[in-house]
Design an enzyme around this catalytic site. Structure first.
Site, PDB file in Angstrom:
ATOM      1  N   SER A   1       4.288   1.579   8.581  1.00 26.87           N
ATOM      2  CA  SER A   1       4.183   0.855   7.513  1.00 26.87           C
ATOM      3  C   SER A   1       4.960  -0.071   7.012  1.00 26.87           C
ATOM      4  CB  SER A   1       2.902   1.131   7.080  1.00 26.87           C
ATOM      5  OG  SER A   1       1.601   1.762   7.587  1.00 26.87           O
TER       6      SER A   1
ATOM      7  N   ASP B   1     -10.859  -7.602   2.029  1.00 26.31           N
ATOM      8  CA  ASP B   1     -10.244  -7.916   2.762  1.00 26.31           C
ATOM      9  C   ASP B   1      -9.671  -9.802   3.029  1.00 26.31           C
ATOM     10  OD1 ASP B   1     -13.395  -7.794   3.725  1.00 26.31           O
ATOM     11  OD2 ASP B   1     -14.039  -9.308   3.456  1.00 26.31           O
TER      12      ASP B   1
ATOM     13  N   HIS C   1       0.227  -1.244  -0.320  1.00 27.16           N
ATOM     14  CA  HIS C   1      -0.078   0.318  -0.156  1.00 27.16           C
ATOM     15  C   HIS C   1       0.775   1.188  -0.094  1.00 27.16           C
ATOM     16  CE1 HIS C   1       0.661  -0.229   4.543  1.00 27.16           C
ATOM     17  NE2 HIS C   1       0.481   1.109   4.337  1.00 27.16           N
TER      18      HIS C   1
END
Ligand SMILES: *[C@@H]1O[C@H](CO)[C@@H](O)[C@H](O)[C@H]1NC(C)=O
Ligand SMILES: *[C@@H]1O[C@H](CO)[C@@H](O)[C@H](O)[C@H]1NC(C)=O
Ligand SMILES: *[C@@H]1O[C@H](CO)[C@@H](O)[C@H](O)[C@H]1NC(C)=O
Length: 373
Positions: free
Chosen positions: A306, A230, A165
């Site tokens: 992250s 998910d 991401h």
């Protein structure tokens, strides 16, 4: 070495989802031996030039918690092949999609996936890592900063492991991914080091980032497809190849053992949390729950962390020494519904045998060097 014939899909799946139970002395947490599958490119196709229009989001959240993940259906062999396919982005903006085959070289059954009881622990604080002696030393020196704001970890001479991401939002590349750079903390001396002498030891004025451009990146299709939904979270990892070697010591990747085999049940990671600009922040905490693909913990972390490599140190019996390895990638926050209560977890993507085979192939460019784990 020749590949054996492709085994029936069920058999392949079974061996992908199992591992050899570790020998574990209570005094010495030991790296288990895993059967690593083989992932080989089957076809490469050109894609349109990449779009770089997504706004970078340093956190990912998903409402599907551990329980939801545990009861979601098991992927089929074809699903896994699809998720393990990957997109490669070159610095000139061109893209390719590589489809892969997944093979296992030997078959033997095993226990199913493990399931551990949920336990919630309190969380530990974070530590700023000060002083060049620490910052420039292993393992902290393996933490690098991405120009898009995340953290990455050096995993080979020219390779950095991070979260998907940080460069791709599931639909499109983030704006900063076109000229992606990786920052290395280096000490800077006021006068370039000229006045250094015995009475004036090497105290740097401050630490400064030195940047290296990224030549290409690999993102698994499981992430691109998933769009941070998910299943997407399970594939929140990416590998960056630098234009030139960084010349620092790097950390090896390893297959993630179950949380109950980790020393103290703990994981460790260091990152550039955005609430403490310019600082490398280290923390460790207990793994509180896990699925086949994710580790849940309550380490304090802010979005800039992250992409940090989650590591542990365990005994490697074959080499008769302690080894630190990256077993996961810190992804971000997740709100988990637990008995009606919303609970905030931090999630790390586990390096499963399949992901190990894929990332290792990205690094080495052949599967023969990725057999032994
Ligand atoms: C994610 O980041 C955005 C902005 O950076 C923030 O508003 C939001 O609260 C964050 N979400 C979580 C779950 O931390
Ligand atoms: C971009 O770079 C890749 C890899 O170096 C090369 O194969 C491709 O032809 C280049 N594309 C363009 C449009 O220059
Ligand atoms: C060492 O450095 C200090 C501070 O820069 C300076 O005052 C001193 O004269 C230097 N000593 C020598 C021997 O160069």
């Amino acid at each position: 070495m020749m590949l054996e014939e492709r085994l029936p899909a069920v058999c392949v799946l079974l061996s992908l989802l199992t591992f050899v139970e570790p020998y574990n002395s209570p005094l010495k947490p030991t790296w288990p031996n895993y059967k690593v599958p083989v992932i080989l490119p089957q076809s490469i196709s050109k894609l349109d030039k990449a779009q770089f229009d997504a706004d970078p989001s340093l956190n990912v959240s998903s409402s599907c918690g551990a329980e939801c993940h545990k009861y979601s259906s098991m992927p089929t062999y074809e699903d896994l092949r699809d998720y393990m396919a990957y997109e490669t982005l070159y610095s000139n903006g061109s893209r390719t999609m590589t489809n892969v085959g997944i093979y296992v070289l030997s078959s033997s059954g095993g226990e199913g996936r493990s399931r551990t009881k949920r336990q919630i622990y309190g969380h530990d604080g974070r530590f700023n890592i000060y002083g060049k002696d620490f910052l420039l030393n292993y393992p902290f020196s393996t933490s690098v900063k991405l120009s898009t704001g995340c953290t990455g970890t050096l995993v080979a001479e020219k390779h950095v492991l991070t979260a998907a991401h940080c460069i791709h939002d599931g639909k499109s590349y983030v704006k900063g991914a076109q000229k992606l750079k990786v920052g290395f903390l280096k000490p800077r001396y006021k006068d370039g080091g000229k006045s250094l002498n015995q009475t004036n030891p090497r105290i740097p004025e401050k630490m400064k980032f030195q940047w290296i451009r990224v030549k290409r990146t690999h993102v698994p299709k499981g992430w691109i497809k998933g769009n941070a939904n998910d299943i997407g979270m399970d594939y929140d990892y990416a590998l960056l190849e630098l234009k030139k070697p960084h010349k620092r010591k790097y950390m090896m990747i390893g297959v993630s053992p179950s949380g109950r085999y980790l020393p103290g049940g703990r994981i460790h990671f260091s990152g550039y949390d955005n609430d403490r600009p310019g600082n490398l922040v280290y923390r460790f905490c207990e793994v509180t729950d896990e699925t086949y693909d994710l580790l849940y913990q309550q380490c304090d972390a802010q979005p800039g962390a992250s992409g940090s490599g989650v590591y542990v140190r365990m005994w490697k019996r074959q080499k008769q020494k302690w080894e630190r390895k990256i077993i996961g990638i810190f992804s971000g926050h997740q709100w988990v519904d637990k008995d009606g209560d919303k609970q905030d977890f931090n999630v790390a993507v586990r390096i499963t045998p399949l992901k190990y085979a894929q990332i290792c192939f990205w690094i080495k460019g052949n599967y023969a060097d990725c057999r032994d784990e």
